[in-house]
Design a protein around this motif. Structure first.
Motif: not given
Length: 130
Positions: A123-130
């Motif tokens: 999540g710190q590098r822009g990872e998301t699950f939206d």
């Protein structure tokens, strides 16, 4: 023939819509707020449609609680470098996310995860699950 085609098309659409919209995050989580917990991982359930992380961490009053943290699905997480072996019971983790709308549930929607011992994170590098 045209009527049969239309009926088949509408039937397929009716089946596909629930699969795409299985639940609303907004209904479950307060996306206008962010909380942070720091504690010990007790369970990592790497599965679809959503993985779950369970962490023993203090609440806002300092009382230890078991927090349920909803994450992305196993398929999406695998594509982002997370595997079934990435987290183990006993890992110390720091998690940020959106709190559940019912505080008594001690539930969070994952936004970031960090394991300070080795710097593993999500999540710190822009990872998301939206």
């Amino acid at each position: 023939m045209r009527k049969q085609y239309l009926v088949a098309l509408l039937g397929a659409a009716a089946v596909a819509v629930p699969a795409l919209a299985h639940h609303s995050f907004t209904a479950t989580y307060d996306e206008s707020k962010t909380v942070e917990i720091e504690g010990e991982l007790v369970q990592f359930m790497f599965r679809n449609p959503h993985a779950w992380v369970h962490v023993m961490a203090p609440d806002e009053n300092g009382v230890m609680q078991r927090w349920g943290v909803e994450w992305g699905g196993a398929g999406a997480l695998t594509g982002q470098g997370v595997t079934r072996e990435s987290l183990k019971a006993g890992d110390k983790v720091v998690i940020t996310g959106n709190p559940g709308r019912n505080p008594i549930d001690h539930r969070i929607r994952m936004r970031t995860l960090l394991r300070p011992a080795d710097g593993f994170g999500w999540g710190q590098r822009g990872e998301t699950f939206d």
